[in-house]
Scaffold this motif. Structure first.
Motif, PDB file in Angstrom:
ATOM      1  N   THR A 105       0.833  -1.213   0.000  1.00 26.38           N
ATOM      2  CA  THR A 105       0.000   0.000   0.000  1.00 26.38           C
ATOM      3  C   THR A 105       0.859   1.252   0.000  1.00 26.38           C
ATOM      4  O   THR A 105       0.569   2.228  -0.704  1.00 26.38           O
ATOM      5  CB  THR A 105      -0.939   0.006   1.224  1.00 26.38           C
ATOM      6  OG1 THR A 105      -1.797  -1.129   1.158  1.00 26.38           O
ATOM      7  CG2 THR A 105      -1.776   1.273   1.252  1.00 26.38           C
ATOM      8  N   PRO A 249      -5.403   0.091   5.664  1.00 24.44           N
ATOM      9  CA  PRO A 249      -5.883   1.367   6.209  1.00 24.44           C
ATOM     10  C   PRO A 249      -4.759   2.383   6.358  1.00 24.44           C
ATOM     11  O   PRO A 249      -3.609   2.020   6.637  1.00 24.44           O
ATOM     12  CB  PRO A 249      -6.451   0.969   7.580  1.00 24.44           C
ATOM     13  CG  PRO A 249      -6.736  -0.490   7.478  1.00 24.44           C
ATOM     14  CD  PRO A 249      -5.702  -1.061   6.542  1.00 24.44           C
ATOM     15  N   LYS A 251      -4.036   4.483   8.673  1.00 22.66           N
ATOM     16  CA  LYS A 251      -3.367   4.541   9.979  1.00 22.66           C
ATOM     17  C   LYS A 251      -2.382   3.396  10.185  1.00 22.66           C
ATOM     18  O   LYS A 251      -1.533   3.458  11.074  1.00 22.66           O
ATOM     19  CB  LYS A 251      -4.385   4.551  11.108  1.00 22.66           C
ATOM     20  CG  LYS A 251      -5.378   3.396  11.074  1.00 22.66           C
ATOM     21  CD  LYS A 251      -6.482   3.597  12.108  1.00 22.66           C
ATOM     22  CE  LYS A 251      -7.550   2.505  11.997  1.00 22.66           C
ATOM     23  NZ  LYS A 251      -8.653   2.738  12.953  1.00 22.66           N
ATOM     24  N   SER A 252      -2.472   2.351   9.345  1.00 27.08           N
ATOM     25  CA  SER A 252      -1.536   1.236   9.472  1.00 27.08           C
ATOM     26  C   SER A 252      -0.190   1.541   8.831  1.00 27.08           C
ATOM     27  O   SER A 252       0.794   0.831   9.078  1.00 27.08           O
ATOM     28  CB  SER A 252      -2.123  -0.024   8.826  1.00 27.08           C
ATOM     29  OG  SER A 252      -2.149   0.100   7.407  1.00 27.08           O
ATOM     30  N   VAL A 284      -5.341  -3.089  13.257  1.00 25.43           N
ATOM     31  CA  VAL A 284      -5.967  -2.071  12.399  1.00 25.43           C
ATOM     32  C   VAL A 284      -6.276  -2.624  11.012  1.00 25.43           C
ATOM     33  O   VAL A 284      -7.129  -2.071  10.296  1.00 25.43           O
ATOM     34  CB  VAL A 284      -5.070  -0.815  12.276  1.00 25.43           C
ATOM     35  CG1 VAL A 284      -4.872  -0.160  13.620  1.00 25.43           C
ATOM     36  CG2 VAL A 284      -3.728  -1.151  11.627  1.00 25.43           C
ATOM     37  N   CYS A 285      -5.632  -3.720  10.628  1.00 23.06           N
ATOM     38  CA  CYS A 285      -5.908  -4.330   9.321  1.00 23.06           C
ATOM     39  C   CYS A 285      -6.970  -5.438   9.424  1.00 23.06           C
ATOM     40  O   CYS A 285      -7.217  -6.151   8.449  1.00 23.06           O
ATOM     41  CB  CYS A 285      -4.626  -4.895   8.706  1.00 23.06           C
ATOM     42  SG  CYS A 285      -3.434  -3.627   8.216  1.00 23.06           S
TER      43      CYS A 285
END
Length: 448
Positions: A105, A249, A251-252, A284-285
């Motif tokens: 990502t 995400p 924040k990850s 968080v994932c």
């Protein structure tokens, strides 16, 4: 007698250099050297002929054969066991970054940010690759990231050689702060009780400077090589981005920096940092939906991480044996070379600058080759760990980890991009040489 033993020890050193350059198995090479460098000094200790030599080295000469065997073949690998734990947890953390899609990502977002400007995209990807590999480690991780980045670079019109060289230099830059790789380096700097004499906290300032130097040089290389290239609009460049649309995400994306940040800023132990970062990423994932899933994910990533580091573990367990054997050889190094090699950090720095390419092909300037013997000789003469550690780590990380075709992931990159070994080395060796010179000068200024 001490001169005869010293000459035999030195001959075995050159034998290791030849063996390593020919691509010999380094795990076996280190074991054979540990045996030779234990037996030879013990023979010299058993049949001393110079009373002055015996008086000057009474503690070393009085050691018994059983004590020598225990020191080298038992205490040596046992002492590195604590460091091995750090390596394993770091490898698990790396697998988490891959399996959660965080690494891919970061790359996709960076590619979108670069738009249709090849040089800008390449530079941004170099920066992200460096950031990722400040935590990620292993040939499997390089391949997983490389199959995303290299097609993007080449489809944007960036020359294949430049694509591979910039990618490998970016990996090497990140490795300067990588706790897993540093954990392997500490195997070369242990005291008699197996404790490291060169902790990460002492290293990290120099390591951060080394990372910046190699990354900035890589960026300059890209700008220089792409100065006459025109913008390329290549629809093929988007294909790697569309292979998988489920982005991690936002924040990850901080995950790769968590362990190093916690260690540097809050002095949090590195294993705890890996655990905090890894479970934060899994949470968080959405990988921790229930306890059973969490157990299965943790087990799988841990297993895969251990597999990633397994090829190096055997070699690194032989290294402490060799280091302990080198300590037995110190009196003979001093007798033979003490008046030959100047005790000058400036002289040694100049030698490392001029002969930096000897870090290639498992040569005498890389710790993953016969550089372990070079380190033993220099320590025996009396140079400090604070000076020798960055000196050897610089040549190892730049020439061996970033530029040498004996490195497994570099061989993969050359093959994947269909670049000739000659073309790769023509660019990488010159780049690595320049970076090494800069880093050795920095080392002399800081610690010489």
């Amino acid at each position: 007698m001490e001169y005869i033993i010293g000459i035999l020890i030195l001959v075995s050193f050159f034998g290791l250099a030849f063996y390593a350059a020919k691509g010999g198995n380094l795990m076996m090479g280190m074991l054979v050297m540990a045996i030779l460098w234990t037996v030879l000094p013990m023979i010299g200790n058993t049949f001393p002929t110079n009373p002055a030599f015996v008086a000057a080295n009474a503690e070393n000469v009085s050691i018994t054969w059983i004590q020598a065997f225990s020191k080298v073949f038992q205490s040596g690998p046992e002492g590195w066991g604590t460091v091995l734990v750090n390596v394993v947890f770091g490898a698990w953390f790396g697998r988490v970054l891959l399996e959660t899609g965080i690494a891919s990502t970061l790359i996709r977002k960076t590619t979108e940010l670069g738009g249709d400007k090849p040089a800008v995209t390449c530079i941004l990807l170099c920066i992200v690759t460096t950031a990722i590999f400040s935590s990620l480690f292993g040939a499997g991780a390089v391949v997983a990231i490389g199959v995303i980045i290299l097609p993007i670079l080449m489809s944007l019109g960036i020359p294949k050689v430049l694509s591979v060289v910039s990618f490998m230099l970016s990996i090497g830059a990140g490795m300067f702060l990588n706790p897993v790789l540093f954990g392997q380096y500490t195997a070369f700097f242990l005291d008699a009780e197996g404790r490291t004499t060169y902790p990460y906290e002492e290293y990290v300032h120099w390591g951060g400077i080394a990372l910046a130097v190699q990354l900035i040089f890589t960026i300059c290389l890209v700008l220089f090589c792409m100065r006459k290239k025109k913008t390329v609009h290549s629809w093929a460049a988007r294909r790697p981005i569309r292979q998988k649309m489920d982005f991690a995400p936002g924040k990850s994306l901080l995950t790769p920096f968590i362990p190093v940040f916690l260690l540097i800023v809050f002095k949090v132990p590195i294993i705890m940092g890996f655990l905090i970062g890894g479970f934060y990423a899994l949470f968080v994932c959405g990988k921790l939906k229930n306890f059973r899933t969490a157990c299965r994910t943790f087990n799988k990533d841990f297993f895969d991480g251990v597999v990633d580091t397994a090829p190096l573990v055997g070699f690194l367990l032989m290294v402490p044996m060799f280091n302990k054997a080198a300590e037995l050889c110190i009196p003979y190094f001093n007798a033979l070379l003490g008046n030959v090699i100047p005790h000058s950090t400036l002289f040694i720095t100049i030698i490392f600058c001029v002969l930096a390419p000897l870090g290639l092909f498992r040569g005498p300037f890389t710790l993953y080759g016969c550089g372990a013997a070079t380190l033993g000789i220099l320590k025996g003469i009396g140079f400090s760990t604070a000076f020798l550690a960055p000196l050897m780590i610089a040549s190892t990380t730049v020439m061996n980890v970033s530029c040498c075709i004996t490195q497994s992931w570099i061989v993969w990159g050359i093959s994947y991009a269909k670049v000739s070994t000659r073309d790769f080395l023509k660019m990488s060796v010159v780049c690595g040489w320049i970076i090494c010179v800069i880093l050795q000068i920095v080392t002399f200024v800081m610690f010489g």
